[in-house]
Design an enzyme around this catalytic site. Structure first.
Site, PDB file in Angstrom:
ATOM      1  N   LYS A   5       6.703  24.848  14.171  1.00 21.84           N
ATOM      2  CA  LYS A   5       8.132  25.127  13.952  1.00 21.84           C
ATOM      3  C   LYS A   5       9.000  24.038  14.600  1.00 21.84           C
ATOM      4  O   LYS A   5       9.996  23.603  14.025  1.00 21.84           O
ATOM      5  CB  LYS A   5       8.480  26.510  14.514  1.00 21.84           C
ATOM      6  N   GLN A  26       8.285  34.099  20.650  1.00 23.03           N
ATOM      7  CA  GLN A  26       7.014  34.110  19.923  1.00 23.03           C
ATOM      8  C   GLN A  26       6.143  35.293  20.359  1.00 23.03           C
ATOM      9  O   GLN A  26       5.823  35.440  21.533  1.00 23.03           O
ATOM     10  CB  GLN A  26       6.278  32.774  20.151  1.00 23.03           C
ATOM     11  N   ASP A  56      14.723  35.607  13.692  1.00 22.95           N
ATOM     12  CA  ASP A  56      13.417  36.173  13.337  1.00 22.95           C
ATOM     13  C   ASP A  56      13.583  37.548  12.671  1.00 22.95           C
ATOM     14  O   ASP A  56      12.627  38.091  12.126  1.00 22.95           O
ATOM     15  CB  ASP A  56      12.585  36.345  14.624  1.00 22.95           C
TER      16      ASP A  56
END
Ligand code: NAP
Length: 296
Positions: free
Chosen positions: A54, A98, A121
């Protein structure tokens, strides 16, 4: 039956990135550089790889990224303090924590502490609720949004189709069901969600015009579970032992690609299908978050 078509997630994601780059250029003319903060806790090897991929894409697109690496033993308080700081930072438009997080951390509490407007997200309860309500002002989670884009951009009709999703996870199955059942132009499907409590799972699968596997069981979907001509999307990422591989293992999806290819009309490869689209949607959400600061 017509010819088999591969749904090339890498190529489709590149066309999304091209659009995102153009939006970044417009923002830069207005002196705004989109900024994305990654938070990684501990040294989970898969998380390192995902965040690394990413970060690389951010560099290519013109998004400024910063990565905060916290120790595995980090307390909830210090993680929440960091998120609070990033929530206030005007240069940061998106925050990505994450997953998976170490056990001592409460994932739901952590996701809920990110400002909904920076939750690129799409895991904050406000964004989850907006998705369910069909309110486009929220951020949709990247993997299911990527699956919808794969279908749209490969010309697969969604409206009126019978969709079967394998898996009711919060990251893929549930939000994807929500996206594809909405009364809107690129959805309007009849969605069935199967899970470990489903009776006659194969029977449900065989009725699907679009079959989406997101259960995390290697090569679970076999040709006798697929209606001839169906579109098959493989979301699963599973590491299996492989003595021929250099590191002794390899990644496979939830679909037995080679066997199912003979029955389906369109299918994602894995890798090279849903994975690149997840990143493309993250970049797009981050740029949108930056654009929206101009509205405030
Ligand atoms: P999850 O939260 O663990 O959910 C898995 C779901 O599959 C659960 O609903 C579970 O049922 C169901 N399931 C498991 N084994 C089953 C079986 N034998 N028969 C029927 N249902 C079964 O997983 P997730 O986070 O949604 O992820 C799903 C997969 O997608 C994983 O392989 C993950 O690595 C992958 N993934 C890929 C990407 C990407 O970018 N490509 C992103 C995210 C996730 P119960 O609810 O009944 O337990």
């Amino acid at each position: 039956m017509g010819e088999f078509k591969l749904i090339d997630g890498r190529a489709i994601s590149e066309s999304v990135h091209l659009e995102t780059r153009q939006r970044v250029a417009v923002l830069k003319q207005k002196n705004i550089t989109p900024g994305l903060a990654f938070i990684r806790v501990g040294e989970d090897p898969a998380s390192r790889v995902y965040v690394g991929m990413k970060e690389k894409k951010c560099r290519e697109i013109g998004i400024t990224s910063q990565t905060h690496i916290l120790e595995k033993e980090t307390s909830g308080g210090s993680l929440l303090d960091l998120i609070a700081r990033l929530n206030k930072d005007p240069k940061i438009h998106g925050i990505l924590v994450q997953a998976p997080l170490p056990r001592q951390l409460n994932e739901a509490e952590v996701f809920a502490s990110v400002l909904p407007g920076k939750d690129v997200d799409g895991f904050h309860p406000v964004n989850v609720g907006k998705l369910m309500l069909g309110d486009p002002s929220g951020f949709a989670p990247c993997t299911p949004a990527g699956v919808q884009q794969l279908l749209i951009r490969s010309g697969c009709p969604i409206k009126g189709s019978d969709v079967v999703i394998l898996g009711r996870g919060n990251i893929v199955g549930k939000p994807l069901a929500s996206i594809l059942m909405q009364k809107s132009e690129f959805a309007d499907a009849t969605v069935t969600v199967c899970h470990s409590g489903t009776t006659d799972l194969a029977g449900h699968c065989r009725r699907a015009d679009i079959l989406i596997a997101a259960i995390g069981v290697p090569l679970f979907v076999k040709p006798d579970m697929v209606k001839p001509g169906a579109v098959v999307i493989d979301v699963g990422v599973n590491r299996i032992p492989d003595t021929a591989a250099r590191n002794g293992s390899r990644l496979v999806g939830d679909v037995d690609f080679e066997a199912v290819k003979a029955v389906s009309s369109m299918m994602t490869p894995n890798p090279g299908g849903v994975g690149p689209m997840t990143i493309a949607m993250l970049m797009q959400n981050t740029v949108r978050a930056a654009e929206e600061t101009l509205l405030n």
